[in-house]
Design a protein around this motif. Structure first.
Motif, PDB file in Angstrom:
ATOM      1  N   UNK A 170      17.744   4.787   3.251  1.00  0.00           N
ATOM      2  CA  UNK A 170      18.256   5.186   4.870  1.00  0.00           C
ATOM      3  C   UNK A 170      17.464   4.137   5.318  1.00  0.00           C
ATOM      4  N   UNK A 171      16.070   4.520   5.181  1.00  0.00           N
ATOM      5  CA  UNK A 171      15.082   3.893   5.714  1.00  0.00           C
ATOM      6  C   UNK A 171      14.615   2.525   5.384  1.00  0.00           C
ATOM      7  N   UNK A 172      14.826   2.295   3.452  1.00  0.00           N
ATOM      8  CA  UNK A 172      15.310   0.970   3.834  1.00  0.00           C
ATOM      9  C   UNK A 172      16.246   0.125   4.041  1.00  0.00           C
ATOM     10  N   UNK A 174      17.219   0.235   7.161  1.00  0.00           N
ATOM     11  CA  UNK A 174      16.500   0.020   8.355  1.00  0.00           C
ATOM     12  C   UNK A 174      15.508  -0.974   8.854  1.00  0.00           C
ATOM     13  N   UNK A 175      15.124  -0.920   7.574  1.00  0.00           N
ATOM     14  CA  UNK A 175      13.747  -2.171   7.429  1.00  0.00           C
ATOM     15  C   UNK A 175      14.060  -2.863   7.075  1.00  0.00           C
ATOM     16  N   UNK A 176      15.499  -4.239   7.245  1.00  0.00           N
ATOM     17  CA  UNK A 176      15.690  -5.004   6.197  1.00  0.00           C
ATOM     18  C   UNK A 176      15.254  -6.265   6.749  1.00  0.00           C
ATOM     19  N   UNK A 177      15.604  -5.636   8.389  1.00  0.00           N
ATOM     20  CA  UNK A 177      15.269  -7.448   9.262  1.00  0.00           C
ATOM     21  C   UNK A 177      13.440  -7.574   9.722  1.00  0.00           C
ATOM     22  N   UNK A 485       7.154   5.290 -10.523  1.00  0.00           N
ATOM     23  CA  UNK A 485       7.151   4.763  -8.967  1.00  0.00           C
ATOM     24  C   UNK A 485       8.433   4.859  -8.138  1.00  0.00           C
ATOM     25  N   UNK A 486       7.425   5.143  -7.385  1.00  0.00           N
ATOM     26  CA  UNK A 486       8.757   5.660  -6.406  1.00  0.00           C
ATOM     27  C   UNK A 486       9.616   4.598  -5.432  1.00  0.00           C
ATOM     28  N   UNK A 487       9.067   3.583  -5.522  1.00  0.00           N
ATOM     29  CA  UNK A 487       9.508   2.388  -4.573  1.00  0.00           C
ATOM     30  C   UNK A 487      10.706   0.990  -5.153  1.00  0.00           C
TER      31      UNK A 487
END
Length: 551
Positions: A170-172, A174-177, A485-487
């Motif tokens: 969900x954070x990923x 939201x930060x797409x812009x 890796x969590x990313x």
């Protein structure tokens, strides 16, 4: 009277004799039991002990006969870079798992996918810690972070923060812009080079500045620490920042002598500690003032919890524990954001540079990838993250770059939490396990023509996964398991985006005078291209598609 006295004394004498006899018999019995026990122990030691010893697994093959106390440290120091020396030893010994003793530490390099899976899948929990070495300690301000910290309560705390807060899907979204903004800026930067510099592009600079800009936006909501450049490229501050990050990466887990003989810590015999601390000072010079100012803004009420966090720094500052108190200290925030930057900037930029170099030498691959983008996206809009599921050939090219040209020779070390057996070999508690990224990806038992750049090998009927991982450890793009890796989603998205935008927006060629092909030689002390990739870019979309002014 004499006879009577003698008669009366007789029972007493008989009693003494009986007592003496009993004492002697008891001593004899004890001696007999002791001798029997001694013979039993001797039997166990000679016969049963030898039998047990013969069935106990041995260490993996020793590549170098160790010296007392220091082990093979003298050979390590004489044979820099150490990773090439280790790989050469394993090739000469024709073994896929080995052992080298540095000081009191058993270092276990592995080049076989099947054995690697036993470490990070079958016995993942046993190898879920990290070594407490100098480079990781100074980078994490005393092991306050996630990826580089040993197993323990602090790691569990920060891992929860990373998974649930910073890198949650969900954070990923939201930060797409912010990610989109940096993809646009990359196109703008190269387009401006086409207009002002004849399209001559240092692909390494372009890829690294994009991969530095994205985490800066995610963490701090800024592209530049200074003024930047009018053409969209990095300014002095950004170049210094990214250079410091890559210096840290170069010396992180770089086989420092004091990592294996802790008593020598502080003497800095290799010079590694001085280099690491200077690079971290540069990173802190840019990060810390922003973090300190933002923390103060929250304390002063200039920011409100009712608002959505602007970036990941706000997220970390806002976190509360079960009692409603601030969860993270300033040092924890600074250490975690530095680690986030370090973990983000290197892998995508290296993969893209190598992929472009390989594809310039095989124009048919470059053409095939570009045609796929034209078919899926067209020429009237720019590639978006929503297009990634259909860009299978582009993702295959990225996977092939990760396979053939990994960013580092080994994965981050895993430390054994207990004695165990892997692949029939004894692995002592405290061993450092190193999975070879280069040898796994170039293993001829796994890959046909392993040294050839061949994206088709990754194509499947059901497409290519969006996350550029390899579950069976036939190569390592992003690490796996408990300490994986969590990313992965962020790293995969960055890799595909920079690659797709470069291919969609520009045609690429080798500069005149550079010869017919790109020199694909590796640097001696790293796995980078020996010479940064320089190529000529030309716009291939209508002029109105190129961003000219960006915020």
């Amino acid at each position: 009277m004499d006879n009577a006295a003698a008669a009366s004394a007789l029972p007493h004498q008989l009693s003494n004799v009986s007592s003496t006899f009993s004492t002697a018999f008891m001593r004899f019995s004890i001696t007999l039991v002791a001798m029997a026990f001694a013979f039993y122990c001797l039997y166990k030691f000679i016969f049963v002990g030898n039998k047990s010893k013969s069935t106990q697994p041995s260490l993996p093959p020793l590549l170098v006969k160790p010296w007392p106390i220091v082990g093979s440290l003298p050979e390590m120091v004489r044979n820099r870079p150490t990773f090439r020396w280790i790989h050469k030893l394993m090739e000469d010994a024709k073994t896929e798992i080995a052992c080298i003793r540095f000081g009191d530490v058993h270092v276990i390099p592995v080049t076989c996918p099947e054995i690697s899976r036993q470490f990070l899948k079958t016995q993942d929990a046993v190898f879920a810690s990290r070594p407490t070495i100098m480079s990781a300690e100074v980078t994490t301000k005393g092991f306050l972070t996630t990826a580089l910290s040993p197993m323990g309560d602090q790691w569990k705390k920060m891992r929860k923060v990373m998974v649930n807060e910073l890198l949650a899907p969900v954070r990923h979204r939201k930060l797409q812009n912010k990610r989109d903004s940096e993809a646009d800026n990359l196109v703008r930067y190269i387009y401006n080079l086409c207009m002002s510099a004849g399209g001559v592009v240092d692909v390494r600079v372009a890829a690294q500045q994009y991969c530095g800009n994205v985490p800066r936006q995610l963490l701090f909501s800024r592209r530049y620490f200074g003024k930047g450049k009018e053409d969209g490229g990095p300014g002095f501050e950004e170049e210094e920042h990214v250079s410091a990050v890559f210096t840290i990466l170069a010396y992180l887990y770089a086989f420092c002598v004091s990592d294996y003989i802790p008593r020598l810590k502080g003497l800095d015999l290799d010079g590694h500690e001085k280099i690491m601390k200077e690079a971290l000072r540069v990173v802190g010079k840019y990060h810390d003032p922003i973090i300190d100012e933002r923390i103060q803004q929250w304390k002063n009420g200039e920011k409100s919890v009712k608002e959505d966090p602007d970036d990941l720094l706000d997220v970390l500052i806002c976190l509360k524990d079960d009692k409603g108190k601030t969860l993270l200290s300033a040092d924890e925030i600074k250490a975690q954001l530095a680690e986030f930057m370090i973990a983000t900037v290197d892998n995508p930029s290296n993969a893209v540079e190598w992929a472009m170099a390989e594809m310039l030498n095989q124009p048919e691959i470059l053409k095939k990838a570009t045609e796929e983008i034209d078919r899926v996206v067209g020429k009237e809009r720019l590639v978006e993250e929503a297009d990634f599921p259909k860009l299978n050939y582009v993702k295959a090219c990225a996977r092939e770059a990760f396979r053939l040209h990994p960013i580092a020779p080994f994965n981050v070390p895993h430390v054994s939490l207990e004695d165990t057996t892997v692949a029939g070999y004894f692995i002592p508690k405290g061993s450092h396990v190193l999975l070879s990224r280069t040898a796994l990806g170039r293993n001829p038992k796994v890959w046909e023509e392993p040294l050839k750049f061949k994206p088709e090998r990754h194509l499947k009927e059901d497409g290519v996964s969006l996350t550029l991982t390899e579950a069976e450890l036939r190569f390592i793009s992003f690490s796996t398991g408990m300490r994986g890796c969590k990313g992965i989603l962020l790293g995969s998205s960055m890799t595909v985006m920079v690659f797709a935008r470069l291919l969609q927006c520009f045609s690429w060629s080798i500069p005149q005078g550079n010869g017919p092909t790109i020199d694909l030689s590796e640097a001696e002390d790293s796995l980078f291209l020996a010479k940064p990739l320089v190529a000529v870019a030309k716009p291939r979309l209508p002029a109105h598609m190129y961003p000219v002014h960006l915020a």
